[in-house]
Design a protein around this motif. Structure first.
Motif, PDB file in Angstrom:
ATOM      1  N   GLU A   1       0.280  -2.497   0.507  1.00  9.36           N
ATOM      2  CA  GLU A   1       1.624  -2.664   1.602  1.00  9.36           C
ATOM      3  C   GLU A   1       1.909  -4.038   2.180  1.00  9.36           C
ATOM      4  O   GLU A   1       0.973  -3.461   3.294  1.00  9.36           O
TER       5      GLU A   1
ATOM      6  N   ALA B   1       5.671  -3.996   1.629  1.00 10.19           N
ATOM      7  CA  ALA B   1       5.972  -3.425   0.386  1.00 10.19           C
ATOM      8  C   ALA B   1       4.734  -3.639  -0.548  1.00 10.19           C
ATOM      9  O   ALA B   1       3.968  -4.364  -0.288  1.00 10.19           O
ATOM     10  N   LYS B   2       4.926  -2.623  -1.645  1.00  5.42           N
ATOM     11  CA  LYS B   2       4.048  -3.123  -2.592  1.00  5.42           C
ATOM     12  C   LYS B   2       3.583  -4.079  -3.100  1.00  5.42           C
ATOM     13  O   LYS B   2       4.592  -4.602  -3.310  1.00  5.42           O
TER      14      LYS B   2
ATOM     15  N   LEU C   1      -0.540   0.544  -3.913  1.00  3.07           N
ATOM     16  CA  LEU C   1      -1.350   1.269  -2.716  1.00  3.07           C
ATOM     17  C   LEU C   1      -1.207   2.372  -3.198  1.00  3.07           C
ATOM     18  O   LEU C   1      -1.399   3.139  -4.188  1.00  3.07           O
TER      19      LEU C   1
ATOM     20  N   THR D   1      -2.072  -6.316   5.400  1.00  3.76           N
ATOM     21  CA  THR D   1      -1.981  -5.668   4.651  1.00  3.76           C
ATOM     22  C   THR D   1      -2.604  -4.304   5.084  1.00  3.76           C
ATOM     23  O   THR D   1      -3.680  -3.746   5.892  1.00  3.76           O
TER      24      THR D   1
END
Length: 577
Positions: free
Chosen positions: A292, A295-296, A322, A563
């Protein structure tokens, strides 16, 4: 007096190591390689060649050797000949149709034969065992229909024209007609020319090997009987059966020892098994995928674990997700389950990549059920194992342990049960044992459980962590497993703990991470453990430790984007040592 066998030693000037082949049982067996410009020949020169050992009569008189949809198809015929179909429009075989290569040196069942198809300018030639059996001059560009390349069956895998027998050293060269006149059949394993775009079915230990490193090879066949087929099963698989070829070994790489050698002397010595490359697992690749940010994402990146530096782009997962699980063998990396944007939001998909190359992930099969918050995966060089996760209501947290045979595509099978339904675990392994660490459940606990990877059965109690935590990361050598950070009640932790995998007991303090964080991903080679990304605040850092010592993490480099909730694997972790 002790004697040393020399028939398995490849030293300077001696090349004695045998090559391998792939076996196709004639029922739903084939290899598939995604469409690539490498297989779009146009009007240029090319070569397709290899060795085949047919063991059965082709269905409908045709058995596929190498084919690319409606562009170009090569077949072994029940008449002991070869057939060629070539199209320039995708609707008919208007360039060459049913071109049979026959003669006194035709291909027979239960015998090794070499075939070679070449185009030089506008001249197509088909050779059997070095003798030209067919020639035709045809102009025009070969149609490119964007189909995947099929070996052993028609491109789509419909089971219509399946090959039964062995194939070895399938090589494709683009822009180069290797043979334009009669030639002596090669006696050594084929090598990569500058124009070689594929060289497969050559490695007696790895069905997915492409010596060019350009492509991911998918194998389809009877996986349920692998890796221990019964007397009546004939699954697709690797074999050391070959046309008598010898492998070209780098003479500067030193001796290659197979098996063990014992010496009776004042000292006792056992020589290592395998090639130098087989034993050099300390400098392998670590892969990091999904997560993530914010966003994914479907991004996969890689690093060389023995060095330091920033991650590089590898390719993409089949979808953005994710909190998936990941594990790896010495050749393949698997990514499984997780939270996805695709309804119902919990995935059962398993993707795979070939770690030594780069490229997008390919479908492997499915987990037993759809799960999110999987976050774990462990493996030895044969099996990949995933446990628990958040399953679909009303099941709640899953207690299922899934396993797959990493070298063979297919759905996961039931291994046994965890001690209870769990999510947000992490996992690590030695070549023998797999460990699962802690969980996010209604009961905060410090539980460590273990399984024996080569068997099946329920998890058993191993010991306890010093602190209850979830959403941690893990890495391992062949002897130690490390647990990094995670979520503790009301906060995050920066602590690192370790256990000795072969000995039941509680975890001990190892050191600290640079920051208190959860949602990191961890992997390793046999010496270093690395952790990637994390929360809070979406981190882009990669840190490392030396597993056999104790101490705090050090800076390794960065991933391309901050991330959290990704997954990591490697081709050289402790489960392979």
């Amino acid at each position: 007096m002790a004697k040393l066998r020399v028939d398995k030693i490849a030293a300077s000037g001696q090349i004695t190591e045998d090559t391998g082949s792939v076996f196709f049982d004639g029922v739903n067996d084939h290899l598939s390689i995604a469409d690539s410009d490498d297989f779009s020949f146009g009007s240029g020169d090319f070569t397709i060649e290899g060795f085949i050992y047919p063991t059965g009569i082709p269905q409908g008189s045709y058995a596929t050797l190498v084919t690319s949809g409606l562009s170009l198809q090569t077949y072994f015929m029940s008449s002991n000949s070869l057939a060629l179909y070539v199209s320039s429009d995708g609707g008919s075989y208007n360039m060459i149709s049913t071109a049979n290569a026959t003669g006194t040196d035709s291909i027979f069942q239960n015998e090794w034969s070499h075939f070679a198809l070449t185009r030089s300018s506008n001249t197509f030639r088909y050779f059997i065992n070095g003798i030209e059996k067919y020639t035709n001059t045809v102009s025009g560009a070969i149609y490119n229909d964007l189909s995947s390349l099929g070996i052993g069956d028609y491109t789509s895998g419909l089971g219509t024209y399946e090959f039964q027998g062995y194939m070895s050293n399938i090589r494709i060269c683009k822009g180069h007609a290797v043979y334009t006149e009669n030639f002596t059949v090669p006696t050594r394993e084929l090598e990569v020319h500058p124009e070689t775009v594929l060289l497969c079915c050559h490695d007696g230990e790895n069905i997915f090997a492409d010596k060019t490193g350009r492509h991911i090879i998918a194998a389809y066949g009877d996986r349920l009987s692998s890796p221990t087929p019964t007397a009546t099963d004939s699954p697709i698989g690797i074999t050391t059966f070959n046309p008598g070829l010898t492998r070209s070994v780098d003479a500067t790489a030193g001796p290659t020892f197979q098996g063990g050698a014992g010496f009776v002397s004042q000292n006792w010595l056992t020589l290592p098994k395998g090639t130098t490359t087989d034993r050099n697992r300390t400098g392998g690749r670590g892969l990091f995928g999904g997560g993530e940010s914010p966003a994914k994402t479907n991004t996969i990146e890689f690093v060389t674990i023995s060095s330091m530096g920033n991650a590089k782009d590898f390719g993409d997962l089949t979808d953005s997700r994710l909190q998936c699980g990941s594990c790896g063998s010495s050749t393949r990396g698997l990514f499984a389950g997780g939270e996805t944007a695709i309804s119902p939001g919990k995935s059962k998909a398993i993707d795979y990549v070939t770690i030594a190359s780069t490229g997008n992930a390919v479908d492997f099969g499915d987990l037993i059920e759809q799960v999110e918050k999987l976050r774990n995966g462990l493996s030895n060089n044969t099996r990949g194992i995933f446990g628990g996760g958040g399953a679909n209501a009303p099941v709640g947290n899953s207690n299922i342990i899934n396993y797959v045979t990493i070298s063979t595509l297919g759905d996961a099978l039931d291994f046994g049960d965890l001690l209870r339904g769990k999510t947000d675990m992490t996992a690590a392994s030695s070549p023998v044992r797999g460990l699962f660490f802690n969980t996010a459940t209604a009961i905060a606990n410090t539980e460590i459980s273990y399984i024996t990877i080569a068997s099946t059965g329920n998890a058993q109690d191993f010991g306890d962590l010093t602190t209850a935590r979830s959403q941690a990361a893990a890495s391992s050598s062949s002897t130690r497993a490390l647990i990094f950070g995670g979520s503790i009640p009301g906060n995050y932790t920066n602590s690192i703990e370790y256990v000795t995998i072969s000995t039941l007991g509680n975890a001990s303090d190892f050191g600290d991470m640079n920051e208190a964080a959860q949602e990191k991903a961890g992997t390793s080679n046999s010496i270093r453990g690395i952790v990637i990304g994390g929360d809070p605040g979406l981190l882009n850092r990669i840190d490392y430790v030396t597993i056999q010592t104790t101490g705090n993490t050090k800076d390794f480099g960065d991933i391309s984007a901050a991330t959290q909730s990704g997954a990591a694997c490697s081709d050289s972790h402790g489960g392979l040592s």
